[in-house]
Design a protein around this motif. Structure first.
Motif, PDB file in Angstrom:
ATOM      1  N   UNK A  69      13.555   3.919  -1.798  1.00  0.00           N
ATOM      2  CA  UNK A  69      12.659   4.609  -2.679  1.00  0.00           C
ATOM      3  C   UNK A  69      11.648   5.314  -2.138  1.00  0.00           C
ATOM      4  N   UNK A  70      11.507   6.613  -2.198  1.00  0.00           N
ATOM      5  CA  UNK A  70      10.338   7.384  -1.748  1.00  0.00           C
ATOM      6  C   UNK A  70       9.126   7.427  -2.769  1.00  0.00           C
ATOM      7  N   UNK A  71       8.165   6.587  -2.360  1.00  0.00           N
ATOM      8  CA  UNK A  71       6.912   6.610  -3.171  1.00  0.00           C
ATOM      9  C   UNK A  71       6.186   7.774  -3.516  1.00  0.00           C
ATOM     10  N   UNK A  72       6.307   8.758  -2.504  1.00  0.00           N
ATOM     11  CA  UNK A  72       5.592   9.985  -2.652  1.00  0.00           C
ATOM     12  C   UNK A  72       6.096  10.879  -3.806  1.00  0.00           C
ATOM     13  N   UNK A  73       7.046  10.515  -4.157  1.00  0.00           N
ATOM     14  CA  UNK A  73       7.620  11.175  -5.485  1.00  0.00           C
ATOM     15  C   UNK A  73       6.765  11.008  -6.696  1.00  0.00           C
ATOM     16  N   UNK A  74       5.985   9.887  -6.776  1.00  0.00           N
ATOM     17  CA  UNK A  74       5.225   9.571  -7.766  1.00  0.00           C
ATOM     18  C   UNK A  74       3.830  10.475  -7.748  1.00  0.00           C
ATOM     19  N   UNK A  75       3.490  10.657  -6.410  1.00  0.00           N
ATOM     20  CA  UNK A  75       2.304  11.665  -6.252  1.00  0.00           C
ATOM     21  C   UNK A  75       2.723  12.802  -6.769  1.00  0.00           C
ATOM     22  N   UNK A  76       3.771  13.532  -6.538  1.00  0.00           N
ATOM     23  CA  UNK A  76       4.018  14.764  -6.981  1.00  0.00           C
ATOM     24  C   UNK A  76       4.224  14.873  -8.534  1.00  0.00           C
ATOM     25  N   UNK A  77       4.872  14.048  -9.297  1.00  0.00           N
ATOM     26  CA  UNK A  77       4.575  13.948 -10.570  1.00  0.00           C
ATOM     27  C   UNK A  77       3.317  13.909 -11.158  1.00  0.00           C
ATOM     28  N   UNK A  78       2.342  13.050 -10.511  1.00  0.00           N
ATOM     29  CA  UNK A  78       0.973  12.944 -10.991  1.00  0.00           C
ATOM     30  C   UNK A  78       0.346  14.248 -10.905  1.00  0.00           C
ATOM     31  N   UNK A  79       0.609  15.149  -9.735  1.00  0.00           N
ATOM     32  CA  UNK A  79      -0.145  16.279  -9.297  1.00  0.00           C
ATOM     33  C   UNK A  79       0.514  17.306 -10.465  1.00  0.00           C
ATOM     34  N   UNK A  80       1.713  17.107 -11.055  1.00  0.00           N
ATOM     35  CA  UNK A  80       2.236  18.191 -12.139  1.00  0.00           C
ATOM     36  C   UNK A  80       1.427  17.963 -13.345  1.00  0.00           C
ATOM     37  N   UNK A  81       0.807  16.567 -13.566  1.00  0.00           N
ATOM     38  CA  UNK A  81       0.067  16.447 -14.857  1.00  0.00           C
ATOM     39  C   UNK A  81      -1.298  16.464 -14.664  1.00  0.00           C
ATOM     40  N   UNK A  82      -1.752  16.985 -13.436  1.00  0.00           N
ATOM     41  CA  UNK A  82      -3.142  17.358 -13.107  1.00  0.00           C
ATOM     42  C   UNK A  82      -3.528  18.609 -13.681  1.00  0.00           C
ATOM     43  N   UNK A  83      -4.648  18.610 -14.470  1.00  0.00           N
ATOM     44  CA  UNK A  83      -4.994  19.728 -15.038  1.00  0.00           C
ATOM     45  C   UNK A  83      -5.888  20.539 -13.987  1.00  0.00           C
ATOM     46  N   UNK A  84      -6.158  21.741 -14.442  1.00  0.00           N
ATOM     47  CA  UNK A  84      -7.264  22.858 -13.439  1.00  0.00           C
ATOM     48  C   UNK A  84      -8.575  21.997 -13.469  1.00  0.00           C
TER      49      UNK A  84
END
Length: 337
Positions: free
Chosen positions: A1-16
């Motif tokens: 399982x590629x754990x970096x996928x988690x960081x990509x999801x979190x970045x999509x939820x990060x606000x400006x």
């Protein structure tokens, strides 16, 4: 399982503005103070500035409502809307709807995260104004008499005295006492209240998922109490798709209590804290089972079903799952060498 996928999801939820939305669903497209604290835990040792930028956003929020903090360092809030709010718009503004805003644990969590970030070399404090906010939040908890203050707790529900809220405040005050003035008596009162309450969460609840916070991330309780909490959670609350928050929880209950996904990695992280590595390893497969291929980990599975609710992904679920799997990956690598 590629754990970096988690960081990509979190970045999509990060606000400006640097904060994070709890989820992208209409119900949860808000910023909760506590959710942000848990969401940015993976970045505390990270070279990026995601951790401090999230705290800078929260400091800006507190500066906007500093007038309110000032009032309630002198007089206790009487109504829920008078408390420092727990939930904000994505522009970090208060919302007019009625809500269970008496959440002392959110303030404790914020203070804990500031001190913890500072200890990890993060520039969470920008200037004297930020420090002044920290000091005022300490006075706010004192004015509330947090050690005997009924609040809505981590789950924003019934008003009673919650051990997890008192514990968050104790952890927060301990965390910032090297940055601002914190009376030792203020911490002692919280510790005494916990001795009386634990291992219960409250008068109405013996076992509650919120108590895991006193083991991870706060590292607040001794081993004996930690083991009692873990025994209660694993025996009474653990299920297949997660953990129920407490017995007879009505949220998304369709015949049975909803199963919260972050309960499984959270248990794993708690066992790691206690050095119970073999026990923690049991939660790797349990955690992987609730992580979809795209890493959009849900808030929960609706009670009595294999259907996730619409608060998917939940930032907090993604964060704790990522933390647990990366920590156990590191451990296994160390054991292999």
């Amino acid at each position: 399982m590629n754990v970096n996928g988690a960081l990509e999801v979190l970045d999509r939820m990060r606000l400006t503005n640097g904060a994070y939305t709890a989820s992208v669903s209409n119900d949860y497209n808000y910023v909760w103070i506590r959710d942000v604290v848990y969401t940015v835990l993976p970045f505390i040792n990270d070279p990026s500035n995601r951790y401090e930028k999230a705290y800078h956003a929260l400091f800006d929020l507190f500066q906007t409502y500093e007038w309110k903090i000032d009032i309630h360092t002198e007089q206790k809030p009487q109504y829920l809307f008078e408390y420092i709010h727990s939930r904000y718009s994505t522009e970090l503004k208060e919302l007019p709807e009625e809500w269970g805003h008496a959440q002392n644990d959110a303030i404790g969590a914020f203070l804990w995260g500031v001190g913890e970030g500072y200890r990890h070399g993060k520039k969470v404090i920008r200037d004297g104004r930020d420090l002044q906010i920290v000091q005022k939040l300490v006075h706010y908890l004192e004015c509330l008499q947090y050690w005997q203050s009924e609040d809505n707790g981590m789950w924003e529900e019934n008003i009673e005295i919650h051990a997890s809220s008192i514990g968050a405040c104790v952890a927060g005050l301990n965390s910032v006492k090297m940055l601002v003035n914190v009376k030792e008596e203020l911490i002692k009162k919280g510790e005494e209240a916990l001795r009386f309450l634990l291992p219960r969460e409250s008068y109405s609840k013996e076992a509650d998922l919120a108590l895991l916070s006193l083991i991870y991330p706060y590292r607040l309780v001794d081993r004996e109490i930690a083991l009692k909490i873990l025994n209660n959670v694993t025996s009474l609350l653990e299920r297949t798709n997660g953990c129920i928050r407490y017995e007879n929880d009505l949220y998304y209950n369709e015949g049975r209590e909803a199963e919260w996904c972050f309960g499984l990695p959270w248990l794993g992280l708690c066992f790691l804290e206690l050095g119970m590595v073999n026990k923690a390893m049991e939660y790797i497969e349990k955690t992987k089972r609730i992580i979809p291929e795209n890493w959009e980990v849900p808030e929960l599975y609706i009670g009595g079903s294999d259907i996730p609710n619409k608060n998917t992904p939940l930032a907090w679920s993604v964060s704790l799952s990522y933390l647990f799997l990366t920590k156990t990956d590191m451990l296994r690598s160390e054991q292999a060498t």
